[in-house]
Scaffold this active site. Structure first.
Site, PDB file in Angstrom:
ATOM      1  N   GLU A 156      34.116  34.481  48.638  1.00 45.92           N
ATOM      2  CA  GLU A 156      32.846  35.133  48.312  1.00 45.92           C
ATOM      3  C   GLU A 156      31.860  34.169  47.663  1.00 45.92           C
ATOM      4  OE1 GLU A 156      33.726  38.841  46.285  1.00 45.92           O
ATOM      5  OE2 GLU A 156      34.128  39.801  48.211  1.00 45.92           O
ATOM      6  N   GLU A 306      38.787  41.830  53.771  1.00 50.91           N
ATOM      7  CA  GLU A 306      39.256  42.583  52.602  1.00 50.91           C
ATOM      8  C   GLU A 306      38.802  44.024  52.708  1.00 50.91           C
ATOM      9  OE1 GLU A 306      38.049  41.182  48.772  1.00 50.91           O
ATOM     10  OE2 GLU A 306      38.468  39.102  49.257  1.00 50.91           O
TER      11      GLU A 306
HETATM   12  C1  GLA Z   1      36.366  40.721  46.140  1.00 55.37           C
HETATM   13  C2  GLA Z   1      37.184  39.451  45.985  1.00 55.37           C
HETATM   14  C3  GLA Z   1      38.633  39.690  45.708  1.00 55.37           C
HETATM   15  C4  GLA Z   1      38.825  40.838  44.757  1.00 55.37           C
HETATM   16  C5  GLA Z   1      38.158  42.060  45.344  1.00 55.37           C
HETATM   17  C6  GLA Z   1      38.367  43.297  44.502  1.00 55.37           C
HETATM   18  O1  GLA Z   1      36.127  41.116  47.410  1.00 55.37           O
HETATM   19  O2  GLA Z   1      37.036  38.581  47.078  1.00 55.37           O
HETATM   20  O3  GLA Z   1      39.183  38.508  45.181  1.00 55.37           O
HETATM   21  O4  GLA Z   1      38.272  40.538  43.525  1.00 55.37           O
HETATM   22  O5  GLA Z   1      36.785  41.823  45.422  1.00 55.37           O
HETATM   23  O6  GLA Z   1      37.897  44.422  45.173  1.00 55.37           O
END
Ligand code: GLA
Ligand code: ZN
Length: 664
Positions: A156, A306
């Site tokens: 991210e 994710e």
């Molecule tokens: C983000 C991050 C993860 C985690 C999630 C929690 O997407 O990339 O490492 O912290 O949020 O929802």
């Protein structure tokens, strides 16, 4: 249509998630359990090592790869695949202490303490040097490992840094763009409030007076992320040719992901819908929109990297997933072009910030809890839809979304009713989605040629060449639908003269009117009155056909919706902010008139569909976003792919139900 498999050596819909065995090295039995549970949950792909820098380099220059050797070998042996991460999403404390320059400087000019993650300064040579070393070691050691399917770069990517190194790079960025400071002064109108600069380093990127500079600062931050991503990729490429990606965050307000997309071999995204806030349909529309954006970026399948298997810890309400919800959420992504649905996270950590974030395996370390069972049930069906992997989508209609457009609206100092593109854009998307049109989301400087209809809600900023491109699109038979706030400024936030756009739209915007509380406006369209929400523009008609007129106040009778025929096509202008119901009806009419049909007709109102299609079949994904069981005629010739069985003449979807059919 031809298949576009992301991973020809693994032709399945990916299923798995972020896996952090490095947190459990002192409890080997847990790792044994992981491998046992992976099979029970039908999970085959894992993102490994995302936050492992201190486990890989516990002290500067001292490396420990044995644990990762072991995990990757076990994965290979068990037939599991891995997206191997570069660990730069979180840096080790030793680095922050010894080299303060790796810590970002915040907007107030203060250097951050060591804390949290996602906070490396992208300009620091030291950061690049340390990143280069760890990435090279990983790529050299594992770049050809049989378990490694691809690379997950950092995590991210986000944020901004105001340190002297970043400011210096910002000034270089401006110099590259404007060449001379005089040119910058001219283009951004710096005579306003005596802001004329004599050198680039007088510019303060925090200064709200110069909106164009604020927009450039955000563009610069996207370029910083792109450059850093490209740097990490170049290190990997020295040793490994496996595909590379980084995980995006949808319509994140600060990050122009179009700039990052070209560095990615495939697009990956993180998705966390809150089904329990408002109507489920709204949430379904919003996440369909995000998936469409990610599919459209490269016009090929992407990976949902994710999603939450259970309840995310950070939500205002810890709302337990309802039966059917997880499967519908995953299939929503697959139906819109995802070739993988993965979770954050495989196993809940025992400590730290996210120890209560939902995971496939919970603190009970069992396969018996509700979340595990839902994941396993979804996973057990996935083999039935292996044939969907790589199947493209046929998309005729694209909505135009630009991040710098949203920044120009957001940062400009004018009435809030005319700025809310983050609300208005999704409402236009939803109005089209309601009728089951197959949709894309593209940038204004992108390729229009695959589409027959372009929809540009609140496209306030018309960048260089876009007006000409739109005009050519329409002249060649395309349909363009624009809304209020169309084309007010150029890429430097300088206003156009309203007449500059008349050749395209057939109208000139004279002014705009916002409704203060207690005052209403409406428009008459095909003999029916429809409300205007908060804001509308006053148009001077030049050559357009008037389709609707305002009904109230001194400008009653003046145009509110027009259509301008040019060449083989036409341009619709929606001068006001209209209601969801009206937009749905309007778009249905305009699109069918343009010869574009919904993917399926006659579905119940709360049932939506999305379709992928290749040489062997048409894969129909159906979702129930309502509270009732819905029964409707089975699409002709359809077979139940999800459950691998024949269908009767009618289909039934329970509340939150979802399924996949195939027509061969
Ligand atoms: C983000 C991050 C993860 C985690 C999630 C929690 O997407 O990339 O490492 O912290 O949020 O929802
Ligand atoms: Zn910096």
């Amino acid at each position: 249509m031809k298949k576009q498999l992301l991973f020809p050596e693994y032709p399945h819909i990916l299923h798995g998630g972020d896996y952090n065995p490095d947190q459990w090295l002192d409890t080997p039995s847990i790792i044994d359990d992981d491998f046992r549970f992976m099979d029970l949950a039908h999970c085959g792909v894992f993102s490994v090592g995302i936050f492992s820098w201190t486990q890989l380099e516990p002290e500067e220059g001292k490396f420990t790869f044995e644990w990762l050797d072991d995990i990757l070998d076990r994965c290979a042996k068990a037939g599991k695949k891995v997206f191997l991460a570069t660990p730069t999403g979180a840096r080790p404390p030793w680095m922050a202490k010894k080299y303060p320059e790796c810590r970002r400087v915040n907007i107030d000019g203060k250097r951050d303490e060591y804390q949290m993650r996602h906070n490396l300064c992208f300009s620091s040579e030291l950061v690049r040097q340390k990143t280069g070393i760890i990435d090279a070691k990983l790529a050299e050691r594992y770049g050809k490992h049989p378990a490694v399917l691809g690379w997950h770069i950092s995590n991210e990517l986000s944020g901004e840094c105001y340190c002297p190194l970043c400011l210096a790079r910002f000034y270089q960025f401006l110099e590259k763009k404007y060449h001379t400071v005089d040119e910058l002064n001219r283009r951004i109108w710096s005579g306003f409030w005596s802001h004329r600069y004599t050198s680039f380093d007088e510019i303060n990127p925090r200064d709200p007076a110069m909106e164009a500079i604020r927009v450039d600062w955000k563009r610069f931050n996207a370029e910083q992320m792109r450059d850093y991503l490209a740097f990490e990729k170049s290190v990997i490429r020295r040793y490994s040719d496996r595909p590379v990606t980084t995980n995006m965050m949808g319509l994140h307000k600060e990050i122009d992901y179009y700039r990052l997309a070209p560095e990615c071999d495939f697009i990956a995204d993180d998705c966390y819908p809150m089904w329990y806030l408002g109507e489920e349909k709204n949430v379904g529309a919003r996440f369909s929109m995000l998936h469409d954006l990610h599919y459209s970026m490269q016009r090929k399948p992407f990976v949902m990297m994710e999603s939450a298997p259970g309840v995310p810890n950070f939500r205002p309400y810890a709302h337990l997933r309802r039966p059917g919800e997880l499967q519908r959420e995953m299939l929503l992504a697959v139906g819109h072009g995802a070739d993988g649905t993965m979770y954050f996270q495989w196993r809940k950590s025992r400590g730290g910030f996210e120890k209560f974030h939902g995971a496939v395996v919970g603190h009970d370390n069992s396969a018996e809890n509700l979340t595990f069972k839902q994941v396993a049930d979804y996973g057990s069906h996935l083999k039935n839809i292996d044939c969907v992997a790589g199947a493209p989508r046929k998309i005729d209609v694209a909505l135009v979304w630009d991040w710098d457009n949203s920044w120009a609206l957001d940062l400009g100092d004018f009435t809030h009713n005319f700025k809310e593109v983050h609300t208005v854009f999704p409402r236009h998307y939803k109005a089209l989605w309601e009728s089951n049109f197959s949709l894309g989301v593209i940038e204004s400087t992108g390729d229009f040629s695959p589409y027959r209809v372009l929809v540009a809600p609140m496209l306030f900023m018309l960048k260089k060449g876009v007006r000409e491109k739109l005009e050519a699109f329409v002249r060649n038979g395309g349909t363009l639908i624009v809304s209020h706030m169309f084309g007010y400024v150029n890429e430097d936030s300088l206003c156009y003269r309203p007449a500059d756009l008349t050749a395209l739209t057939g109208v000139e915007v004279e002014d705009y009117d916002c409704m203060e509380p207690g005052r209403t406006q409406s428009a008459l369209y095909r003999g029916k009155s429809t409300p205007v929400l908060e804001a509308g523009e006053l148009l001077r008609n030049q050559s357009a056909e008037v389709l609707a007129t305002y009904e109230k106040d001194f400008y009653a009778g003046s145009p509110a919706i027009t259509r301008n025929a040019i060449g083989q096509g036409s341009v619709y202008y929606l001068a006001a902010n209209f209601s969801d119901e009206f937009l749905k009806e309007f778009y249905f009419g305009a699109l069918t008139q343009a010869g574009v049909q919904p993917q399926l007709h006659n579905l119940p109102d709360y049932v939506k569909c999305s379709i992928r299609e290749d040489e062997t079949g048409k894969y129909i994904f159906l979702y129930n976003f309502g509270e009732n069981t819905e029964t409707f005629p089975t699409p002709q010739g359809a077979y139940d792919l999800w459950n691998d069985c024949a269908l009767s003449a009618t289909l039934t979807l329970a509340p939150r139900g979802s399924t996949v059919l195939v027509v061969k």
